[in-house]
Scaffold this motif. Sequence first.
Motif, PDB file in Angstrom:
ATOM      1  N   SER A 164      33.151 -17.509  31.517  1.00 18.29           N
ATOM      2  CA  SER A 164      33.599 -17.432  30.226  1.00 18.29           C
ATOM      3  C   SER A 164      34.697 -18.292  30.167  1.00 18.29           C
ATOM      4  O   SER A 164      34.869 -19.093  28.906  1.00 18.29           O
ATOM      5  CB  SER A 164      34.199 -16.002  29.802  1.00 18.29           C
ATOM      6  N   VAL A 165      35.822 -18.477  30.861  1.00 16.64           N
ATOM      7  CA  VAL A 165      36.662 -19.360  31.004  1.00 16.64           C
ATOM      8  C   VAL A 165      36.283 -20.754  30.677  1.00 16.64           C
ATOM      9  O   VAL A 165      36.817 -21.516  29.801  1.00 16.64           O
ATOM     10  CB  VAL A 165      37.599 -19.178  32.379  1.00 16.64           C
ATOM     11  N   GLU A 166      35.289 -21.250  31.564  1.00 14.46           N
ATOM     12  CA  GLU A 166      34.712 -22.535  31.721  1.00 14.46           C
ATOM     13  C   GLU A 166      34.403 -22.824  30.246  1.00 14.46           C
ATOM     14  O   GLU A 166      34.205 -24.062  29.626  1.00 14.46           O
ATOM     15  CB  GLU A 166      34.073 -22.826  32.768  1.00 14.46           C
ATOM     16  N   ARG A 167      33.546 -21.718  29.549  1.00 17.33           N
ATOM     17  CA  ARG A 167      32.764 -21.976  28.455  1.00 17.33           C
ATOM     18  C   ARG A 167      33.860 -22.129  27.386  1.00 17.33           C
ATOM     19  O   ARG A 167      33.704 -22.947  26.474  1.00 17.33           O
ATOM     20  CB  ARG A 167      32.137 -20.722  28.325  1.00 17.33           C
ATOM     21  N   SER A 205      38.246 -29.870  36.674  1.00 20.47           N
ATOM     22  CA  SER A 205      37.162 -28.731  37.153  1.00 20.47           C
ATOM     23  C   SER A 205      36.783 -28.823  38.549  1.00 20.47           C
ATOM     24  O   SER A 205      36.966 -30.018  39.241  1.00 20.47           O
ATOM     25  CB  SER A 205      35.976 -28.889  36.048  1.00 20.47           C
ATOM     26  N   ARG A 206      35.910 -27.961  38.966  1.00 22.01           N
ATOM     27  CA  ARG A 206      35.414 -28.028  40.366  1.00 22.01           C
ATOM     28  C   ARG A 206      33.914 -28.836  40.165  1.00 22.01           C
ATOM     29  O   ARG A 206      33.340 -29.095  39.155  1.00 22.01           O
ATOM     30  CB  ARG A 206      34.962 -26.675  40.870  1.00 22.01           C
ATOM     31  N   VAL A 232      32.428 -27.514  34.825  1.00 16.72           N
ATOM     32  CA  VAL A 232      32.523 -27.831  33.354  1.00 16.72           C
ATOM     33  C   VAL A 232      31.544 -28.947  33.141  1.00 16.72           C
ATOM     34  O   VAL A 232      32.142 -29.982  33.538  1.00 16.72           O
ATOM     35  CB  VAL A 232      33.934 -27.981  32.819  1.00 16.72           C
ATOM     36  N   PRO A 233      30.471 -28.868  32.274  1.00 13.75           N
ATOM     37  CA  PRO A 233      29.907 -27.684  31.786  1.00 13.75           C
ATOM     38  C   PRO A 233      29.280 -27.053  32.928  1.00 13.75           C
ATOM     39  O   PRO A 233      29.042 -27.504  33.857  1.00 13.75           O
ATOM     40  CB  PRO A 233      29.028 -28.162  30.734  1.00 13.75           C
ATOM     41  N   SER A 234      28.935 -25.738  32.402  1.00 10.50           N
ATOM     42  CA  SER A 234      28.199 -24.877  33.565  1.00 10.50           C
ATOM     43  C   SER A 234      27.465 -23.780  32.693  1.00 10.50           C
ATOM     44  O   SER A 234      27.718 -22.822  31.841  1.00 10.50           O
ATOM     45  CB  SER A 234      29.082 -24.043  34.266  1.00 10.50           C
TER      46      SER A 234
END
Length: 381
Positions: free
Chosen positions: A20-23, A42-43, A13-15
């Motif tokens: 869609s989950v991270e968005r 986040s990763r 995040v952000p990506s």
Amino acid sequence: MKAAFVTPGAFPVPSAMGGSVERVVEKVVPRLAPELDVVIYSRTGTGLTSRGELNYVPIERFPAVSKEKYFASVCRRLQRFRPNIIQVENRPKWVPRLKRRFPGCRVWLNLHSTTFISGSKLRKKERGRCLRAADRIFVNSDYLKSYILRNVPNTGMKIHVNHLGVEAFRFPGHSTFEGQALRAIGRVERGWVGRKIALFVGRLVPQKGVHHLLAAVPEIVAKHPDALIVIVGSALYGSHRTTRYARSLHRQAKAWRHHVHFQPYVSHNEIPRWFAMADLAVVPSIGNEAFGLVNVEAMAAELPVVATTAGGMKEIVLDGVTGFLVTKERPGIVRGLAERISELFGNEDMRYEMGERGRERVMNRFLWEHTAQRWLQLTRE
């Protein structure tokens, strides 16, 4: 009040690459920051530091070499932060583990789909244990709430529906100068001036139903020889790798190569340009779509939507008002797609009216600000 948001570790995040989950986390959590002390976990990702921020919201990132190591790293940082609320994004298995580690915290689960509570991911007994351990469960549709209640009874009091949203300003429609300009430039550059364009945006996986859309092409072209079906997406987020299913779609469309265009993966930042070029959007899903964010994005861009009745999509698209809904079952889905797409191609006034009503519906109900405010209201309660 301190709130921690734990993402699955699949994408950073952000990506711009997905998913869609991270968005959802990226768009909602910064809108909570004025009222809460929030941190996103986040990763790591290419070009991203281990510690960063998103609109002044701190992000702690960890290598995701394995699920267990990622989870352990997150827990160590949670011990330092000492939040009042830990919200787990789409990973129900983590809920009871976090309850044991942080007994003084409220642990909330935000479910984005049925994937991780289905039989293949979570057995019946474990599913009940994980969901009942959550102090609160957020879902993005009434459909997903009903799915949980059928599988795990006596959880209704803790389930809250919070529909997702969109940044409407990013999707200019035909009524705006910017939308008209993007449409004209894009169509000239691609040689699509004068074509009637139906747009699909999504992953090329069987549950998205693209093979049914392609099966409808002969009937659509028979009525509209200038029709063009544009399919934007790849089998995997952020990748041009092909799969057996994706290759089968290309073979299916080979005889109609003048009427079908495949565009490999496009970053989410570029998607508004494709909506601007289209006359309508098609969402032919046959799986259990919990929400279907692409429906909202298309409506924000003032496009009528032809979608199936799969999952929660009928909560977004109003049949005969902002688009059309067709059955997801065979053989009716192919006939329904062909008839409704052809009908919209043949009626410009209907397309514009439905598009305008869709945009209005988005502005009244499906903005990220609405999602954030509903979340905060439940927190106050």
